[in-house]
Scaffold this active site. Structure first.
Site, PDB file in Angstrom:
ATOM      1  N   ASP A   1       0.823  -1.219   0.000  1.00 35.68           N
ATOM      2  CA  ASP A   1       0.000   0.000   0.000  1.00 35.68           C
ATOM      3  C   ASP A   1       0.845   1.253   0.000  1.00 35.68           C
ATOM      4  OD1 ASP A   1      -2.422  -1.158   0.075  1.00 35.68           O
ATOM      5  OD2 ASP A   1      -2.666  -1.056   2.241  1.00 35.68           O
TER       6      ASP A   1
ATOM      7  N   LYS B   1      -1.428   2.944  -5.719  1.00 40.26           N
ATOM      8  CA  LYS B   1      -1.866   3.818  -6.805  1.00 40.26           C
ATOM      9  C   LYS B   1      -1.721   3.066  -8.132  1.00 40.26           C
ATOM     10  CE  LYS B   1       2.603   6.026  -7.525  1.00 40.26           C
ATOM     11  NZ  LYS B   1       3.514   5.909  -6.415  1.00 40.26           N
TER      12      LYS B   1
ATOM     13  N   MET C   1      -7.214   8.967   9.798  1.00 36.94           N
ATOM     14  CA  MET C   1      -7.856   9.456   8.566  1.00 36.94           C
ATOM     15  C   MET C   1      -8.731  10.668   8.859  1.00 36.94           C
ATOM     16  SD  MET C   1      -8.849   5.868   6.702  1.00 36.94           S
ATOM     17  CE  MET C   1      -9.444   4.989   8.132  1.00 36.94           C
TER      18      MET C   1
HETATM   19  N1  SAH Z   1      -3.542   0.294   9.603  1.00 37.67           N
HETATM   20  C1  SAH Z   1      -2.972   1.591   9.853  1.00 37.67           C
HETATM   21  C2  SAH Z   1      -3.993   2.699   9.696  1.00 37.67           C
HETATM   22  C3  SAH Z   1      -4.561   2.811   8.330  1.00 37.67           C
HETATM   23  S1  SAH Z   1      -5.677   4.150   8.179  1.00 37.67           S
HETATM   24  C4  SAH Z   1      -2.327   1.603  11.240  1.00 37.67           C
HETATM   25  O1  SAH Z   1      -2.534   0.685  12.037  1.00 37.67           O
HETATM   26  O2  SAH Z   1      -1.562   2.532  11.511  1.00 37.67           O
HETATM   27  C5  SAH Z   1      -4.620   5.422   7.615  1.00 37.67           C
HETATM   28  C6  SAH Z   1      -4.445   6.463   8.670  1.00 37.67           C
HETATM   29  O3  SAH Z   1      -3.515   6.036   9.632  1.00 37.67           O
HETATM   30  C7  SAH Z   1      -3.894   7.781   8.173  1.00 37.67           C
HETATM   31  O4  SAH Z   1      -4.912   8.591   7.616  1.00 37.67           O
HETATM   32  C8  SAH Z   1      -3.363   8.378   9.437  1.00 37.67           C
HETATM   33  O5  SAH Z   1      -4.388   8.918  10.228  1.00 37.67           O
HETATM   34  C9  SAH Z   1      -2.834   7.150  10.146  1.00 37.67           C
HETATM   35  N2  SAH Z   1      -1.399   6.961   9.930  1.00 37.67           N
HETATM   36  C10 SAH Z   1      -0.803   5.973   9.289  1.00 37.67           C
HETATM   37  N3  SAH Z   1       0.534   6.109   9.329  1.00 37.67           N
HETATM   38  C11 SAH Z   1       0.775   7.227  10.025  1.00 37.67           C
HETATM   39  C12 SAH Z   1       1.936   7.913  10.430  1.00 37.67           C
HETATM   40  N4  SAH Z   1       3.172   7.455  10.106  1.00 37.67           N
HETATM   41  N5  SAH Z   1       1.810   9.038  11.157  1.00 37.67           N
HETATM   42  C13 SAH Z   1       0.607   9.501  11.489  1.00 37.67           C
HETATM   43  N6  SAH Z   1      -0.535   8.898  11.142  1.00 37.67           N
HETATM   44  C14 SAH Z   1      -0.464   7.780  10.414  1.00 37.67           C
END
Ligand code: SAH
Length: 495
Positions: free
Chosen positions: A35, A57, A171
């Site tokens: 992803d 993408k 998100m």
């Molecule tokens: N499965 C992922 C989350 C996926 S949803 C997890 O457990 O982290 C995607 C969201 O995760 C983004 O919109 C953001 O809010 C958050 N996110 C993912 N990576 C991030 C990072 N390095 N720093 C801050 N927020 C992050």
């Protein structure tokens, strides 16, 4: 026969936060489906032999629809491949990992899940925010701020406010005004500490600390973008005291590491540990000149030599391959003494159970030559690069020493990303570039193009000779006190 799918949580970005189990799964992968949120540093761990499928993408920069992703996983596994499905953070925390596994379960494809470190906890932690704390939060709530297209947010703000726990919204960048409004509308104190952590755990991490009321204007001013967490609750007030990551000596420093790929690891790791944003750009590759009749001949009469001298790990590797291909092993060395130009070369010898008898005080060719001339009474065998520094043989010749100098490997420059790198360099993308030898300077310049403007660049150089080479091209230099990686790292962190 069907293959299998391992659904792996890649963690929030820092490659060190990939689990050991996840890393092992990746090593065995034949196909990796990944992803957008998987960081480049984690993608670098994908074996070269594995096929990569980017579903973050497509050509039009839209993510591949979920149904299609499910299909790809199914097809690849049914074709018999060992598939790793790599997802940012933890696959089951708003990652749709459950849906993907259901597709596989229904088709009878075997699968395994390797949880990951979720950004909801880790990005907060790197921002200095512990998601719970006895003084201010006894529960943690992870909420999606993503609404189905055209629909309003489906969040029970009253219930959330009643928990008095820490609220972490994923998100939520687009919906932030609605989230803040919802919480205030449900009676939350406008002075409640709140924060955002953008690109958490990555070198480019930024934090915005505010209150519920001031969060939106402040985040807007800072232009905070996705991926970012919104964190609301008393724990956010601890960030100024606990933001260890932002205080690392090289935090935010963008450093280009030019070492050959197989030797970049230690330097890059050390710089990353200190918080640097490291880009590896191997300008120089080494290639052993094997088979090497001259070396075979010399190794066949090793007893004629009193000393064996190495000026790089590549030389040690070429020597060892040659020795082994002759059906011989370490015993062949018998009474021969070993010289290494510096600690890294010494470590390359140690990897074969051999200890260097001599490492010069200053790690360069001239000093090695002088040290050898002093220590040796008899003939010396040098196994080194095709275009090795004449300073070494000059020092031996001057002292009247007998020696054989055999080229056992070659260095050359080629990197398909050169044009891209030049653009980034000219846009001021890097604070520093590291040079570990004069040949890396030449490799770098020839990769980027000698006509590029280097004047804005600061080279961290290992030794005077390297620095002299860099200055020839108008690169500003800082010179490490000792010609060793440790000293280079120290130089980078000096204010
Ligand atoms: N499965 C992922 C989350 C996926 S949803 C997890 O457990 O982290 C995607 C969201 O995760 C983004 O919109 C953001 O809010 C958050 N996110 C993912 N990576 C991030 C990072 N390095 N720093 C801050 N927020 C992050």
């Amino acid at each position: 026969m069907s293959g299998k799918v391992t659904l792996v949580g890649a963690g929030p970005g820092d490659p060190g936060l990939l689990t050991v189990k996840g890393r092992n799964a990746l090593k065995q992968a034949e196909v990796v489906v990944y992803d957008r949120l998987v960081s480049p540093a984690v993608l670098e761990l994908i074996p070269e032999t594995a096929r990569r499928i980017d579903v973050g993408k497509d050509a039009g920069h839209h993510p591949v629809p979920q149904g299609r992703i499910n299909q790809i996983l199914l097809e690849e596994a049914q074709a018999g491949h060992n598939v790793v499905r790599l997802k940012g953070g933890d696959p089951f925390v708003f990652g749709r990992g459950g849906e993907e596994l259901q597709t596989l379960a229904q088709a009878g494809v075997p699968f395994v899940e390797v949880p990951g470190v979720t950004s909801a906890v880790a990005a907060a932690a790197y921002g200095g925010i512990p998601v719970t704390h006895r003084d201010c939060a006894s529960s943690l709530h992870i909420i999606t701020g993503h609404a189905k297209e055209g629909a309003a947010l489906d969040i029970d703000f009253n219930a959330l406010v009643r928990t008095r726990g820490t609220l972490v919204f994923l998100m939520g960048v687009t919906a932030m005004p609605a989230i803040v409004k919802g919480l205030l509308g449900a009676g939350m104190d406008p002075d409640t500490p709140a924060a955002m952590v953008e690109r958490g755990t990555l070198p480019a991490q930024r934090r915005c600390s505010a209150t519920l009321e001031t969060l939106y204007p402040l985040a807007k001013e800072m232009d905070i973008r996705s991926p970012a967490l919104i964190i609301v609750g008393g724990v956010c007030a601890l960030a100024d005291e606990l933001c260890w990551f932002e205080r690392l000596p090289l935090h935010g420093k963008r450093i280009l590491v030019t070492r050959p790929r197989d030797r970049a690891g230690t330097l890059s790791d050390k710089l990353r540990e200190l918080g640097a944003d490291v880009t590896e750009f191997p300008c120089v590759r080494t290639e052993a000149l094997l088979p090497c009749p001259a070396m075979e001949d010399a190794l066949g009469r090793l007893e004629e030599y009193q000393w064996l001298g190495f000026t790089s790990a590549a030389g040690v590797d070429a020597f060892w391959s040659c020795l082994r291909s002759m059906g011989r092993d370490a015993r062949a060395l018998g009474g021969v003494r070993l010289a290494a130009i510096g600690p890294a070369t010494g470590r390359a010898l140690e990897a074969h159970g051999l200890t260097a008898d001599l490492i010069p005080e200053v790690y360069d060719a001239a000093h090695m030559g002088r040290a050898l001339a002093k220590a040796a009474a008899d003939k010396v065998l040098l196994l080194r690069a095709e275009e090795g520094s004449p300073a070494l043989t000059y020092a031996l010749a001057e002292a009247g020493m007998a020696f054989d100098d055999i080229a056992v490997y070659r260095t050359f420059c080629d990197n398909p990303r050169s044009a891209e790198l030049r653009k980034e360099l000219e846009a001021g993308r890097f604070d520093y570039v590291t040079f570990t030898s004069a040949s890396t300077v030449r490799g770098f310049v020839s990769a980027v193009g000698a006509d590029a403007d280097f004047s804005g660049l600061v080279g961290l150089c290992i030794g005077e000779q390297t620095a002299g080479e860099a200055q020839k091209y108008g690169i500003q230099v800082k010179i490490a006190e000792k010609a060793a990686i440790e000293s280079l790292v120290e130089l980078a962190s000096r204010k």
